[in-house]
Write a protein that holds these residues in place. Structure first.
Motif, PDB file in Angstrom:
ATOM      1  N   HIS A  67      53.356  59.708  18.563  1.00 44.80           N
ATOM      2  CA  HIS A  67      52.200  58.806  18.615  1.00 44.80           C
ATOM      3  C   HIS A  67      51.369  58.865  17.336  1.00 44.80           C
ATOM      4  CE1 HIS A  67      53.100  57.759  22.680  1.00 44.80           C
ATOM      5  NE2 HIS A  67      52.889  58.974  23.137  1.00 44.80           N
ATOM      6  N   PHE A  68      51.188  60.073  16.794  1.00 47.82           N
ATOM      7  CA  PHE A  68      50.432  60.252  15.556  1.00 47.82           C
ATOM      8  C   PHE A  68      51.250  61.155  14.644  1.00 47.82           C
ATOM      9  CE2 PHE A  68      47.027  59.512  18.705  1.00 47.82           C
ATOM     10  CZ  PHE A  68      46.435  58.409  18.117  1.00 47.82           C
ATOM     11  N   ASP A  73      45.326  63.375  12.507  1.00 42.90           N
ATOM     12  CA  ASP A  73      45.095  62.436  13.608  1.00 42.90           C
ATOM     13  C   ASP A  73      45.293  63.116  14.962  1.00 42.90           C
ATOM     14  OD1 ASP A  73      44.554  60.309  11.856  1.00 42.90           O
ATOM     15  OD2 ASP A  73      46.689  59.866  11.646  1.00 42.90           O
ATOM     16  N   ASP A 113      49.105  55.131  21.216  1.00 45.55           N
ATOM     17  CA  ASP A 113      49.500  55.163  19.814  1.00 45.55           C
ATOM     18  C   ASP A 113      48.321  54.936  18.876  1.00 45.55           C
ATOM     19  OD1 ASP A 113      52.146  55.564  20.421  1.00 45.55           O
ATOM     20  OD2 ASP A 113      52.623  53.421  20.450  1.00 45.55           O
ATOM     21  N   ARG A 114      47.134  54.870  19.408  1.00 48.07           N
ATOM     22  CA  ARG A 114      45.968  54.599  18.572  1.00 48.07           C
ATOM     23  C   ARG A 114      44.796  55.476  18.993  1.00 48.07           C
ATOM     24  NH1 ARG A 114      42.655  51.145  21.675  1.00 48.07           N
ATOM     25  NH2 ARG A 114      43.751  50.388  23.501  1.00 48.07           N
ATOM     26  N   HIS A 115      43.827  55.579  18.094  1.00 42.20           N
ATOM     27  CA  HIS A 115      42.598  56.320  18.384  1.00 42.20           C
ATOM     28  C   HIS A 115      41.711  55.496  19.306  1.00 42.20           C
ATOM     29  CE1 HIS A 115      43.156  59.576  15.557  1.00 42.20           C
ATOM     30  NE2 HIS A 115      43.556  58.694  14.647  1.00 42.20           N
TER      31      HIS A 115
END
Length: 161
Positions: A67-68, A73, A113-115
């Motif tokens: 994912h990161f 991250d 997959d994102r913050h």
């Protein structure tokens, strides 16, 4: 006034570091899981070690590399989850008080997959902790009810003439 307040730090003892506990959580077969995107929680209760200093709940936070890709991250997401847990662990206090001889193991797994903003992470973690507390309290109360019903059921059985 500050002397009476409990410190809200997350101690080392409250983190799952033991391979034995990790194996129990993921390979034991009795663990349960639930999701509230972007988090998934896997939880189980185990016998609490004999010392009174041991915590009643311990956590593990996992952010997969797929994912990161950058460690910075992954570490940011772990910090967000850790802080959200630290601020909301009081949601488990009632259910943990009814099982003093058990220890709750919690694993939080990041699935996005994102913050996300810290407020969203905290809100999702609150939902998960409330659901875990509900599941644990419902699992703990039928056991005590059936234990108290068993003697009655055996004494009211029909006798042979």
């Amino acid at each position: 006034m500050t002397g009476n307040l409990e410190r809200k730090t997350l101690r080392k003892e409250e983190r799952i570091c033991s391979k034995k506990h990790i194996d129990q959580l993921f390979n034991g077969g009795t663990a349960r899981s639930m999701s509230s995107f972007p988090l998934r929680v896997v939880y189980d209760t185990v016998a609490r070690p004999g010392s009174d200093a041991s915590p009643q709940a311990a956590i593990l936070i996992s952010v997969p590399k797929r994912h990161f890709h950058h460690a910075v991250d992954r570490n940011r997401v772990k910090r967000q989850v850790r802080e959200a847990y630290r601020q909301n662990r009081h949601l488990l206090a009632d259910v943990l008080s009814i099982m003093p001889d058990r220890m709750l193991l919690l694993s939080f797994i990041w699935m996005a997959d994102r913050h996300l903003p810290s407020s969203d992470v905290a809100q999702r973690l609150q939902q998960l902790l409330a659901r875990v507390a509900t599941q644990l309290s419902s699992a703990a109360s039928p056991a005590s009810v059936t234990d108290s019903c068993n003697p009655v059921a055996t004494s009211s059985s029909p006798q042979q003439p």
